[in-house]
Motif scaffolding. Structure first.
Motif, PDB file in Angstrom:
ATOM      1  N   UNK A  18       2.725   1.787  -3.403  1.00  0.00           N
ATOM      2  CA  UNK A  18       1.102   2.768  -4.069  1.00  0.00           C
ATOM      3  C   UNK A  18       1.085   3.465  -3.839  1.00  0.00           C
ATOM      4  N   UNK A  19       1.375   4.200  -2.792  1.00  0.00           N
ATOM      5  CA  UNK A  19       0.993   5.816  -2.583  1.00  0.00           C
ATOM      6  C   UNK A  19       2.577   6.899  -3.086  1.00  0.00           C
ATOM      7  N   UNK A  55       0.672  -1.096  -0.106  1.00  0.00           N
ATOM      8  CA  UNK A  55       0.042  -0.087  -0.132  1.00  0.00           C
ATOM      9  C   UNK A  55       0.758   1.079  -0.315  1.00  0.00           C
ATOM     10  N   UNK A  56       1.836   1.423   0.625  1.00  0.00           N
ATOM     11  CA  UNK A  56       2.941   2.724   0.463  1.00  0.00           C
ATOM     12  C   UNK A  56       3.367   2.408  -0.879  1.00  0.00           C
TER      13      UNK A  56
END
Lengths: 276, 198
Positions: free
Chosen positions: B195-196, B192-193
């Motif tokens: 992707x950010x 997720x990080x």
């Protein structure tokens, strides 16, 4: 706990093991090698079926006993089985909930929490027999009659909604850790923010160990409303990062492997970034 | 004046008095306070340390030489505050200290602070020749620790790499590594990080 915890093993004084050697050591005549091998297999998540079978067999060990009648090897085997994630271990762990060694029961309940199988619910519920009135300190021992924290947390994790009325009185138990476990489970079983907020309030306790414990609880239930309170809690950043990681993972469940992250997830990550 | 404020820090007899004394010293904004503010990192008083770190960060470059020379090698709590402060000031003279901390410190809190800092240094303050070497070393270090077994170190490496990707020449290798992490990291939080970041 009256035995060495896993973190006290250091790489220097530990025998160099391989999965094969550790598996063989579970049958070693040297009981300390058996004990160490069971811990090692869990620590390094050696989930080979032969290892799982050997650890399940070790749940019945009679050779390794403490002067108080405890079963050190059974404890480590139960802990390891929780880490390996093989459902085959569930019946043996459920049986271990009846062991007369408190620490075996505690380890089994903790591992059943990790394995999240509803078939454990009746045996766990039975451990709450007598309710709060029975949940007292055992004379001369540093623990209560049952591992209530682990049992209640396990019931929450496996979604045992039939246990709600049995768990809720433990919100008023005199041990703060048991109260927290009850609030955590009640939140998981009802999704009522009242219980999440109870945990958030405990973050301002004057007891550092309790604040750390509550962070673990908030991470485990992924209580999004706690994000800011976690970030400013008076606790080491490492604990806050683990709690926020729990929140983040709850935000990601529905969108796993999709190339977008929600605003909530971004909010949590911004808080995590600020704690580096 | 500052001498008195420094003495008050030394004489603070409760954690709360310590915080007040450090706040008063910080408000003086006097370079003579720098060694005392750095010493506060070692007092195991997180509130006081946070005030001291903010004050040193505000002083900026002038505090960097002493921050670099007074890193506590025997107290990782204090060391994490020093590294965090150096990272926040972002003076590129800290690069060697940050690289060593990110790659070799035993304390995760120190390594994470260093990893984040490595992405954010004020590279334009370096001579062009030094700048190229420094960027190369920062990139190598972050790529290296992006493979650490500890998730929070990889998380911090992603944060550092994201910041470093503001340098056009580095975008390609950083993107390649982030794509790789997105495909292979077994922690959802790390993916997720990433992707950010991309």
């Amino acid at each position: 706990m009256n035995e060495p915890s896993a973190s006290e093993y250091s790489a220097e004084n530990a025998p160099q093991l391989t999965p094969e050697l550790a598996l063989a050591n579970l049958q070693s005549p040297d009981l300390s090698l058996r004990y160490y091998a069971a811990w090692w297999l869990g620590k390094f998540r050696v989930s080979h079926p032969d290892v799982v079978d050997a650890l399940i067999a070790a749940l019945e060990d009679e050779a390794d006993r403490t002067e108080m009648g405890g079963y050190p090897l059974r404890r480590n085997a139960a802990r390891a089985l929780g880490k390996l994630g093989d459902a085959k271990a569930i019946p043996g762990l459920i049986k271990s909930l009846e062991c007369h060694d408190f620490y075996v029961r505690e380890a089994a309940a903790q591992s059943l929490q990790k394995l999240r199988d509803k078939t454990a619910a009746p045996a766990l519920i039975k451990m709450l027999d007598g309710g709060v009135a029975q949940a007292v300190q055992v004379m001369g021992r540093p623990h209560l009659t049952q591992p209530y924290e682990a049992v209640i947390e396990a019931l929450g994790a496996i979604g045992a909604t039939e246990a709600i009325s049995l768990i809720s009185p433990f919100l008023e138990h005199e041990v703060p850790g048991v109260q927290c476990a009850a609030a955590r489970a009640m939140y998981q079983l009802t999704q009522d923010p009242v219980y999440g907020d109870r945990l958030v309030k405990t973050l301002s306790s004057s007891d550092l160990k309790l604040r750390r414990l509550v962070l673990t609880d908030l991470g485990a239930i992924g209580y999004m409303a706690a994000a800011e309170a976690i970030a400013i809690a008076q606790v080491e950043n490492s604990f806050k990062l683990i709690a926020l990681k729990g929140l983040l993972e709850h935000q990601l469940i529905p969108e796993l492997d999709v190339l977008s992250v929600s605003d909530n997830a971004i909010q949590v990550m911004n808080l995590m970034d600020s704690l580096l | 004046m500052t001498d008195e404020l420094i003495r008050a820090v030394a004489q603070a007899d409760t954690p709360a008095n310590m915080v007040t004394a450090v706040q008063n010293l910080a408000a003086a904004k006097d370079v003579a306070a720098i060694p005392t503010l750095i010493a506060v990192f070692g007092y195991n008083n997180p509130s006081a340390a946070t005030v001291a770190a903010a004050a040193l960060t505000e002083m900026g470059e002038i505090a960097v030489p002493q921050l670099l020379s007074q890193i506590d090698d025997y107290n990782y709590g204090a060391r994490a505050y020093s590294i965090r402060t150096l990272a926040a000031i972002a003076d590129p003279r800290a690069i060697d200290v940050l690289i060593t901390a990110a790659a070799t410190d035993f304390a995760p809190s120190v390594r994470r602070a260093a990893a984040k800092g490595l992405g954010n240094l004020h590279w334009h303050k370096l001579e062009p020749a030094d700048r190229e070497t420094a960027l190369k070393k920062a990139l190598e270090t972050l790529l290296f620790i992006s493979q650490d077994s500890e998730w929070s170190i990889r998380y911090a490496a992603v944060v550092g790499l994201q910041a470093l990707a503001k340098i056009p020449d580095l975008q390609q290798p950083i993107r390649t590594r982030l794509d790789q992490m997105l495909a292979t990291d077994d922690e959802k939080a790390i993916r997720a990080r990433v992707q950010l970041a991309i």
